[in-house]
Each structure stands twice: as C-alpha cells, then as structure tokens.
Write a protein that holds these residues in place. Sequence first.
Motif, PDB file in Angstrom:
ATOM      1  N   GLN A 211      32.892  77.251 -47.386  1.00 50.07           N
ATOM      2  CA  GLN A 211      33.098  77.485 -48.823  1.00 50.07           C
ATOM      3  C   GLN A 211      34.292  76.685 -49.326  1.00 50.07           C
ATOM      4  O   GLN A 211      34.994  77.091 -50.244  1.00 50.07           O
ATOM      5  N   ALA A 212      34.517  75.543 -48.714  1.00 48.49           N
ATOM      6  CA  ALA A 212      35.690  74.755 -49.081  1.00 48.49           C
ATOM      7  C   ALA A 212      35.375  73.811 -50.235  1.00 48.49           C
ATOM      8  O   ALA A 212      34.293  73.241 -50.307  1.00 48.49           O
TER       9      ALA A 212
ATOM     10  N   ALA B  76      39.262  73.024 -43.789  1.00 53.75           N
ATOM     11  CA  ALA B  76      40.547  72.765 -44.448  1.00 53.75           C
ATOM     12  C   ALA B  76      41.443  71.937 -43.527  1.00 53.75           C
ATOM     13  O   ALA B  76      42.078  70.969 -43.954  1.00 53.75           O
ATOM     14  N   ARG B  77      41.480  72.319 -42.256  1.00 51.79           N
ATOM     15  CA  ARG B  77      42.285  71.553 -41.304  1.00 51.79           C
ATOM     16  C   ARG B  77      41.792  70.114 -41.227  1.00 51.79           C
ATOM     17  O   ARG B  77      42.591  69.169 -41.198  1.00 51.79           O
ATOM     18  N   ALA B  78      40.475  69.946 -41.215  1.00 54.38           N
ATOM     19  CA  ALA B  78      39.911  68.600 -41.131  1.00 54.38           C
ATOM     20  C   ALA B  78      40.333  67.760 -42.332  1.00 54.38           C
ATOM     21  O   ALA B  78      40.617  66.572 -42.208  1.00 54.38           O
TER      22      ALA B  78
ATOM     23  N   VAL C 217      40.812  62.346 -56.478  1.00 55.43           N
ATOM     24  CA  VAL C 217      40.921  61.588 -57.724  1.00 55.43           C
ATOM     25  C   VAL C 217      39.533  61.217 -58.262  1.00 55.43           C
ATOM     26  O   VAL C 217      39.379  60.958 -59.459  1.00 55.43           O
ATOM     27  N   GLU C 218      38.520  61.231 -57.394  1.00 57.85           N
ATOM     28  CA  GLU C 218      37.165  60.895 -57.858  1.00 57.85           C
ATOM     29  C   GLU C 218      36.424  62.089 -58.447  1.00 57.85           C
ATOM     30  O   GLU C 218      35.814  61.987 -59.494  1.00 57.85           O
ATOM     31  N   SER C 219      36.417  63.203 -57.716  1.00 65.64           N
ATOM     32  CA  SER C 219      35.677  64.357 -58.211  1.00 65.64           C
ATOM     33  C   SER C 219      36.010  65.584 -57.397  1.00 65.64           C
ATOM     34  O   SER C 219      36.803  65.530 -56.463  1.00 65.64           O
ATOM     35  N   ILE C 220      35.397  66.685 -57.795  1.00 63.35           N
ATOM     36  CA  ILE C 220      35.490  67.925 -57.033  1.00 63.35           C
ATOM     37  C   ILE C 220      34.280  67.932 -56.097  1.00 63.35           C
ATOM     38  O   ILE C 220      33.152  67.753 -56.562  1.00 63.35           O
ATOM     39  N   HIS C 221      34.509  68.108 -54.816  1.00 63.16           N
ATOM     40  CA  HIS C 221      33.433  68.003 -53.828  1.00 63.16           C
ATOM     41  C   HIS C 221      33.236  69.293 -53.048  1.00 63.16           C
ATOM     42  O   HIS C 221      34.206  69.989 -52.745  1.00 63.16           O
ATOM     43  N   GLN C 222      31.995  69.511 -52.643  1.00 59.76           N
ATOM     44  CA  GLN C 222      31.699  70.554 -51.686  1.00 59.76           C
ATOM     45  C   GLN C 222      30.756  69.969 -50.643  1.00 59.76           C
ATOM     46  O   GLN C 222      29.915  69.117 -50.976  1.00 59.76           O
TER      47      GLN C 222
ATOM     48  N   ASN D 201      36.113  82.919 -50.461  1.00 53.81           N
ATOM     49  CA  ASN D 201      35.636  83.971 -49.574  1.00 53.81           C
ATOM     50  C   ASN D 201      34.178  83.742 -49.196  1.00 53.81           C
ATOM     51  O   ASN D 201      33.482  82.916 -49.789  1.00 53.81           O
ATOM     52  N   ARG D 202      33.735  84.499 -48.245  1.00 54.31           N
ATOM     53  CA  ARG D 202      32.386  84.373 -47.728  1.00 54.31           C
ATOM     54  C   ARG D 202      31.623  85.624 -48.163  1.00 54.31           C
ATOM     55  O   ARG D 202      32.164  86.735 -48.123  1.00 54.31           O
TER      56      ARG D 202
END
Lengths: 343, 343, 343, 343
Positions: C262-263, B136-138, C268-273, B257-258
């Motif tokens: 789990q971020a 998140a920080r990144a 604007v392009e998409s939802i990413h993981q 969550n994990r």
Amino acid sequence: MNKRLNIGIIGAGRIGKVHAESLAFRIPEAHPAMITDVNIEAARDAAERFGIPLVAADAAAILADATIDAVLICSSTNTHADLIVDAARAGKHIFCEKPVDHGLERIDKALEAVQAAGVKLQIGFNRRFDTNFARARAAVASGEIGTPQMIHIISRDPAPPPASYVKVSGGMFLDMTIHDFDMARFLIGDEVEEIYTAAGVMVDPAIGAEGDVDTAVITLRFRNGVIGTIDNSRKAVYGYDQRVEVFGSAGSIATANRYANQAVLSTVESIHQDLPMNFFMDRYTDSFVSELRCFVQAVLEDKPTPVAGIDGRIPVVMALAARKSYDERRPVRLEEIGTLAHA
Amino acid sequence: MNKRLNIGIIGAGRIGKVHAESLAFRIPEAHPAMITDVNIEAARDAAERFGIPLVAADAAAILADATIDAVLICSSTNTHADLIVDAARAGKHIFCEKPVDHGLERIDKALEAVQAAGVKLQIGFNRRFDTNFARARAAVASGEIGTPQMIHIISRDPAPPPASYVKVSGGMFLDMTIHDFDMARFLIGDEVEEIYTAAGVMVDPAIGAEGDVDTAVITLRFRNGVIGTIDNSRKAVYGYDQRVEVFGSAGSIATANRYANQAVLSTVESIHQDLPMNFFMDRYTDSFVSELRCFVQAVLEDKPTPVAGIDGRIPVVMALAARKSYDERRPVRLEEIGTLAHA
Amino acid sequence: MNKRLNIGIIGAGRIGKVHAESLAFRIPEAHPAMITDVNIEAARDAAERFGIPLVAADAAAILADATIDAVLICSSTNTHADLIVDAARAGKHIFCEKPVDHGLERIDKALEAVQAAGVKLQIGFNRRFDTNFARARAAVASGEIGTPQMIHIISRDPAPPPASYVKVSGGMFLDMTIHDFDMARFLIGDEVEEIYTAAGVMVDPAIGAEGDVDTAVITLRFRNGVIGTIDNSRKAVYGYDQRVEVFGSAGSIATANRYANQAVLSTVESIHQDLPMNFFMDRYTDSFVSELRCFVQAVLEDKPTPVAGIDGRIPVVMALAARKSYDERRPVRLEEIGTLAHA
Amino acid sequence: MNKRLNIGIIGAGRIGKVHAESLAFRIPEAHPAMITDVNIEAARDAAERFGIPLVAADAAAILADATIDAVLICSSTNTHADLIVDAARAGKHIFCEKPVDHGLERIDKALEAVQAAGVKLQIGFNRRFDTNFARARAAVASGEIGTPQMIHIISRDPAPPPASYVKVSGGMFLDMTIHDFDMARFLIGDEVEEIYTAAGVMVDPAIGAEGDVDTAVITLRFRNGVIGTIDNSRKAVYGYDQRVEVFGSAGSIATANRYANQAVLSTVESIHQDLPMNFFMDRYTDSFVSELRCFVQAVLEDKPTPVAGIDGRIPVVMALAARKSYDERRPVRLEEIGTLAHA
C-alpha cells in the motif's frame, strides 16, 4: 446588510492583487475603493484590472479618505505594525496579512492601538478557511474524534525562496511555520506550552549561510496534554504538501492533498496520479476569498472577526520559542518568550 | 539445499504457535522437531495441531537433542537472554523474539555467547518483512526518494494491554516502541544519536499507575542528519494503525494501512470503508512466515541473518534513552545510555 | 466435528496443487488421502510436497477406495461431467472445478447422477469467497445499498492464453466470462433473462483466427429489472483487473483491486503506486482455501454446499447466450438456450 | 488581443447567470453588454449583480445592437434553433447551450444559417473543459494508454427532476445522456455507429408515466472498434456521480469524483469521507468559465471553436438512436436515424 463596505488595499503585490480580485468579483458586499503601493505602477495596474477607482503611492491616502471603512494591509511585513497603529487611529477596520511583525513589542503596540480605537482586526491566516482544515477542525470541535490526543501537521513548500528573501523573512519559523503554529492552535482549540525543535539545513546551503534552517520537525505540547508535531521542508519536489492529522480517543481525522484532477493512469510500469496542486495560489484560492468574506461580514454585522489580533501574536511567540529551542537544543516553554496575552 | 533444518520451538504461546504453523506448513526446508513449554499441555496441543513429534516442559530437552539444528525462542522476555546463552553453548542456531532483554548487560552476555559459539542469531523484528515496509526501505535504499531527510512512523495499537501485562512489559518503549525503533533504523539505514520524548497517559490511568505511559511522540535525530518521529498510542479505536513515511530530496514514500477488503460503500450519509486489519496477527501474518523463511535459509546457506544480534541490542538502547528523555524532559543522546556496539 | 474428511484429488495440475496444499496445511478437518493424474509424475511430486499417502494414474483408484469420502475434480474440463457421474455413483461427495462442461446435456446428466446418488456437489466458483466480492454481496443482501438497480463487473486478465489453449477452452465466454456470469448472479441474487454482447478481437489476431474474441462488453438484464455489464479483456497491461460495482436505491458498493503493498511514491514526475496483484494465484489465494473449507464443512455437517450444481449449469447457459448474441448481433433471451433449471 | 468582446446574454435563468458572472468577473477579454429574458425582472436582477449595462425582455434587442459581437443562448431549448438562425443572420457569433434542439431538421436549419453567415458557433458541452475529463482525453490523445479499446461513462444525478420538467425535457437521453454522448465522442475521438439501450424506470414512476426512463445502460460501438457503455441514473443518493474510464492496449485512465474536502474520518464504525460535490453547479464550476473563455478567444483570434455545430448535432442523433433501441429492444445503427454530417 444593505451597506457595501468600502475597502482600501495597501500593497499591490501578489497577495494584494488576490484580495483585490476577491473584493472586485467575488464579494458583492464589499467594494475596493482605493489601492496603494510604493510602486505606483503596480497599484495602477491592479486598479485597472479590478476596476478600483482610486490609486496612490502612499497608504496615508487611504487612511485620510473618510469614505473608506476598512483597510487590507498587504505590504511588506516590516510595515504591518505601524500601519495597524495608523489605521486604528484613523478609525479603519483592519485586515492584516501574517505575520503582524517579527517582534512582540511592536505587535503589542499594534494590538493596543486596535483595542484603544475599538476597530476590528483580522489576521490573514487563510488556511483556517480551507475546506480541508475546516473539516478537520469541525471533527475536533464536534467531538467526532473524541478528546484530541495527538496532532501532526505536514507543511512542505515545493521550492525554497531565494536567499535574498530568506534574509528579510525572519527565518523559516516566522515566515513559513507561522501558518502551522496557527493551524495547531486552531485545530486543537487550546494553547501550546512547550516546544522542541529538531531542524537542519538539508535543502539549500545558502539558507544555512543566512543562519536559517530549511527542514524541521517541531514537537508541541499543549496545555490540555495534546502532543503534536509540525513537519516543515522548504522543498518537496512533488509539490505543495499540506496535510494534517488529529488523533483522538474516538478516532482520527486526516486530510490529503488537493489535486487539479482525480485521474488515475495505469500503465505497465505503475499506477500514476498527476502531482498535487503546486503552491498556495492554487491550493488555497478559495480560502483567500472566504477569509475576506468573513472579515467583511464581521465588520458589516459588528461581530468578532474569526482570526483576532491575539491570533496574530501567539504564533510569533511560538516561532520565537521554536528558534530558541533550536539554538539551545532543549524544549522551551512559551512563557520563557512571553505571555500568551498582550499587556 | 537438500537438507531440512530441524527446529525446536521454546514456548507454545501465541507467537510460538504462529511459528510452529509456519514451520509445519509453509517452509518446506524446515521441520518442527520438538516444542516445549512450562505448560506442557500447551506444548502438547501445538504438537498435535502441527504434527510436531516431540514435546517437553523444559527447553533443555531441545538443547540436549543432537538432531536439532536451531531453536526458536518464543518464551517470556525474561528468559530470552539465558536461553540464548544456553542455546549458543549447545551449538544451536537461534531465532529469538524481541526484545532480547530489558537490560543491556544481559543482552551483551547473550550476544557474547553467540559470538563465542559462532552460531547464527536472528531477532524477531518481523515488520521488516512486511511488504509495505520492505517497499519503503527499497525506495530509500534504491535512491528513488533521493537522500532521506525526514521519517515518520505511526504505530498505534487497537487496544491497550491489561495492567497486569504492563507491569512486566518493561514499559511501552521496550514493549511496543521497540518495533518502531527497529523500523526507524531499518528504513533509514543509519543510527539514531539523540532522542526526545513527549509522552503521557491518555488512554488508561491504570497504565499510568504502573509508572508507564500509553501515548508518545518521540523525536529521533540520526547521525546522518535525518530527523524523525514515532507516534505511539496504545488505543486507536478504528484498529491497528501502522504507517510510515520517508521524505527525501527526490520524493517521498508513504505506506497506508492494510484492509481485509477494498470495498467502498457510498450512502446518503457518507462514503465508507471497513476498518483496517485489526491487529498484528492479521496484519503481519505473511511477515512472520517470511522472517522465519529467511532465518532458515540463512542457516542452511550459511549466510548472515537479516536481523542480527546487534539489531536486538540497539533498539533497547533507544528505548532506554526514550524513557530517560521522558523522565528528564530533555533530549537524550544514545551514548548516555551506552555504546551502539556490544563489547 | 471429530471426524476428518478423507479426500481424493483428481488432477495434479496447477489448481489441483493449490487445493492439495490447502487440504494438507490449512484445513485441519480434511486430509488429502490420494492424488491422481494421468501424468503420474505430477501426482507423485504433489504427493511428496503435501504428504499425500497414495498416488495413482487413474481416477478410478480414488473412486474404488472405500475410505475416501469426497473427491476434488481438478482435471481437464472435458473429463468433468463423466467424473461427476462416476464419483456420484461411487457415493463420493464432489467438488468440481468450473466449468462443469461446455454442453448442457452432459451437465444435466452429471447433475442428475448427483441427485440420484444424494451426494453433495460444489462448483469451484472461488471468487464468491474473496473478501471483496463477499463484502459487495453482503452490502446487497443486507440492504445497505437498498434495492439493486445496476451492476458492473470488470474482469480483465493480465495476458491472453496461448492460441493452443484458446482452441480447447470453449471460447472466452465459457472459459473466462463464466466467472463473471457467476459473480453477477451471486451479487444480485437473481437470474439474468437477457444478454447482449458487443465484442471483438483487439488483443491477439490468433485468438480471432480460432473464432474466439478477446474483448467484450456484455449487457445483462435480470428478471428483477437490474441492468448490468461485464467488461472483459484478455490483456490489461497493468495487471489483473478485478472490480465490481453495484448501484442501488440507497447507495453503491464498489470494490478496488488488491495490491501487494500500500505504498505511495511521490516524485517530481508523478504520484506512483506499484501494480496490482498480478494474477489469480496471488489475488485469489485465500478464496481457494475458503471455498474448500466451506465444502469440507458442508459435507461434515451435512449442510447444502454454498455453490450448488445448478450454479455450475446456469453460467454455461449464459455463456452460450452471450456467444449467440455476439453471432447474431442482437439481445438473446436465456430461454432461447435452455431453461435455468435442470430437468 | 486588445479588443474586448461585447456579448449579449439571452436568458437570465440558472445557466445564464453562471455565464454572466464569468463574463463579468473572470474573463477580462469579454464584456457582458446586455442581458434579456422574457421575465424582465430576472434580467434586471442579473444585470445589477453583474454590472450589465443593458436589459431587455426580447432577445431581438441584442441582435439589433450593432455594438454586440456575440450572443450566449441560454433560453429554453425550444427557442435555441430559431435564435441561432436569427443571430447568425444578424452576424453575431454564437455560444448555444445544449441541446441545440430535439429535432434534426431544425438543427440542420440552424447549422446551415451559421454556415451561410460565416459566424462562429460553440455548443455548451462544458464537461469537455473539466480538468478530469480533459486529463482523460489527453491520455487517449497522447497515446499514454495506447489504442483505446473500451470506455465506460458513469453519469448519475443526485435527484430526479420534477415530472413537469421531464414532460418538456425531450426525455432522459436528450436531456441528460446527451452530455455523455458528447463525452464518449470527445474521449475516443471517433464516431459511434451502433447503440444498444437497456433501460427502465427504477427511480420515480411519475417519470415512467411521462413515457420516459430514469435508469439506463447504453452500449456504444464506435467505428474504430471501441466498445463503450454509459451508465445513467436520475438518482444517486450519495450525490453527483461523474466518472469515466478508458481502457487501451497500453493502459487505462480512470477519473474519480470530486470532493469539497479530502478529509478521512476514522471511527470505531468505519472509515468515512464526506459525500462528493453535490451537483453540476459545484462540480463543473470551473469548466463553465473555461468553455466561455475558449469561445471568447476563438472569436477574438478567429480560430475554430472547440465544440462546433456538428458536435451539437451528433449527440442528438445518438439520443434518438438510444431511444429507438429502447423502444425496439435491439441495437440501432446511427445511420437509421440520419447521417452524422449535416446536409
């Protein structure tokens, strides 16, 4: 229920057409009998599309038609209160878009007229009828999450309205947050007594130039001790972001956004999903039909409407409190604004 | 880096043992040379488990040992500040668990001693090293979400501590929220200037009887305009709930969550997933190793530590402001408590 | 359990070092007493890193050491069967990496030697100890999903091995799918009786040039009627893809991949993981420790090992059947290859 | 496009009414002009609900009406082929529910009649128009996942049909899997050349008593080398399970089920989600409208229909091959059944 409810629609703009389509095609127990709009062409166009027999420029035509049982008030906000008064006096049941008005005095006059006439009134807080929020409410009401303790509402629009609209909108709290104020009351089933607003202009300076804000976090304290927040932004670049979470002594219920498809694309860069449904016309399509179906049934079966007149008044009190809190940078009790009942 | 850092561990309680294990087994560049505890049996037990050659009851033994380069302060909070002063004077580099102290004066004395001695100090805000929060920080630091506008931190424990602990804990804001205050600063990369607290006792009346709260929503205003919230509960029945969301002009980053497993069970009743990892010893295992590895590297390579002394002081200012806001039911500016720098 | 198990490690390659680290740092009831490798430097390096007192080039040194209770066979596959025989004769308990061998005859000889010596043998099918697959097995074994009816295993590597490795690997079915054959038996708790293979070379023609395949869908029919599939690819560009789904009369259990964080990033392009954990050293870290801990306990407490010798034999029968099915383009019954018991 | 297409609906059963509603309320360019059903009451009932002016018991009434441009064939499967022939000869454009027929000869006669008459024909494979499967197809067609290598289709019904229906259904492969055969061709954009079926009776012995199966895993080999599976069950207790995954050289696309709400409930037992949409009338609602809108546009704009006559024939060949494979326990090439073109 062998009678079909004859309904007149006041206003052939975006939301008027949504309701006209629902009445024409999705609610067999209702019939759109007339549609009016100051722009008569808009009314004619809707009439043709949805098979509505009568058209007029003036809403008075609907009120004067003895065969019409109920009206949908879909015209601009500044006309709502007077139209409620007129419709009530004409003995019509009333479905009115939110907000009822920006001023409590005019709202109270409208609610009094409704009470005096003994007609039904439903306010267009459609989100209560969305399956996600209805499920969240059910989890609270059924005790699935125990005693509620905290609530968070995230409500972000995909793009800000033009400054010209902002000017007449009554400000973000009355125009946009009003839905979230209703949602908070609906989900918790109790009233807020104090509001604290942290807000700013982060999206569009033109909004600030109109004296309005475009980003806010609003803290709510309910009478029953629940603490909540509303997160509003006029601009979420990834689309319409509409989520709630209620946390209680026995668990939590949290809703996610709604997507047009559930496909997940995995590539060498990342795992992707397409953006959520873009705005309220997509996201809340079904809720617009459901709220109207409930209104029609309430009238036909002579039951209370699911969103009453007072439900149209209290969110306005909350919006005024939120603004006062922002202006004075302190928590504001709703009783500083007015009572939560109408005179 | 062909030198191995000799480290003395002060305190053989839960967190002391976590760090001893990391030093013994997971950080080859460090060596746990001595462990002390007022309960000498606890120290002996840890020494045996983790192959630590020396044991003592008094931390002074570590400070007196010229072969020891650095200390980990894992004893009770009320001893932290004095131990920092003593360790600094003894020329030891210091890793100290959070919070440094409950009082700013004592913290400032400790930080001054560190500065005077020119030793390194790292505060045990391990969550910064969790892969979720680091990601998140990144996203914020790299500009992936544009200019940050709002932040939400949800931090709920699975079960409240006993009232006996609450009594000496300094209260929820200093004991539990302190991690979230650090997280807020870490994620946004700027300082908070005003705090508003809405809180109550919803979990355990015994906590209220000690004058503390167990449930809170804290609103943060940052100097750069960002608005944030922290949601704290001492009891989430479904387990340890640790999530953040940062929203910005170009998008948002939200962590989940994990879970110990990623299995989904579908039955005739519902779709089920097992509960999230239950508490910080499970959830943050890796982050405890990472923070220590960073400390060891900072000392060995003579670089700044990633969580400095001032990072131990500011969250205490925030906690005191949060409490003051709760007591006075109004937003409190951090400058009412003290400066964000130490003298 | 006050005795510590003295263990000798044969092979100081990648997996040998993984086990050495587990024994040194994570399994207090065991002690790595010696490590051997034909490359003595590799053994020395591991010995230093993990505090192993003795080193040798020849595994015979371990077998000759009367203080050593058990051996871990982590050398190349072609040495496994002979080492099992020798270790059994030397009275050592044995943990052997998969596969035991590419030929049933040699496997049978090894199993016979184990039986004759009365020592314990565990095969290194670590995935059974992964929390995801263990949870799936629990759902089947406990009846949560009723009577199992179908099973799907997806097992895709992030990148193909070099052709030089393919040449000595025994082919994809013996090298890679062997894990999935074990998983199928483990999850269903019954034996496969017929296999049908559809496979091809889609990733790397060099693999085809060695007579091997790199992509396959294998259909399994179990004795109890369950039908299953294994999906294998040597190259999933998005990373290590390891999932199972078991469907039964009362529901289904399906596992998902494991992620380092789990971020979720919304732009604007998409939802990413971020991509899933990249390969087995990351994904299965904990399972390597767990399997070894179970082996140590089985020896110390004189209980059966959780993955027995026959569990090392049957997947080889399945791999040979899968290859025969591919060659002859028809379903092949396992009894065409050999019995599922050893003589 | 200023002409409105006049359509006659043959069959007022479940699917006939779905299409009648679409024509009446959701596709302004079409008009439902007549509806027929051997059960005249069913036709009358639908006519009243959807404002259809004409009603008859015999489909011939539609064919004889010169004002009607097109027909929707929604009657029982055994009538489809003859009705196509008759309608084609009457010069009507044709939308026909799947399957066209259980026999290739009758299908070919129907397709020949269509060709001879030069009318348009669309087969009711509605799932192609579902947003999930359309997104998966787009990922393949656009190259987002590179060259496709494997495909998996999971298609499980919530509950088996009554044995009486099974008797006339043509069997699971022709009745249920036919949709998945179409989906496989649609997603990959190429033809299957060989099929291998592993199947059994696991749900209901009454289905077995009719000589049919209720559970199957079908392996598909495509001409372009892609390998695929179809997983079918007549009974998934948790609801309608409809997912696909396509894996390729540059990634994968996988769809998930669709849920009426996106709420997640966390309690002390587990994390819960309500069951997926229960059956095709809920899950595929929008796709039924979309396929019909495409048909209407194809006729009005004289373009090819998106699902042609040959798309109705090939899945029948596949179903017959799947059955033959099951009967003979061996892979069956489609050319053993018939060509993939019609004479």
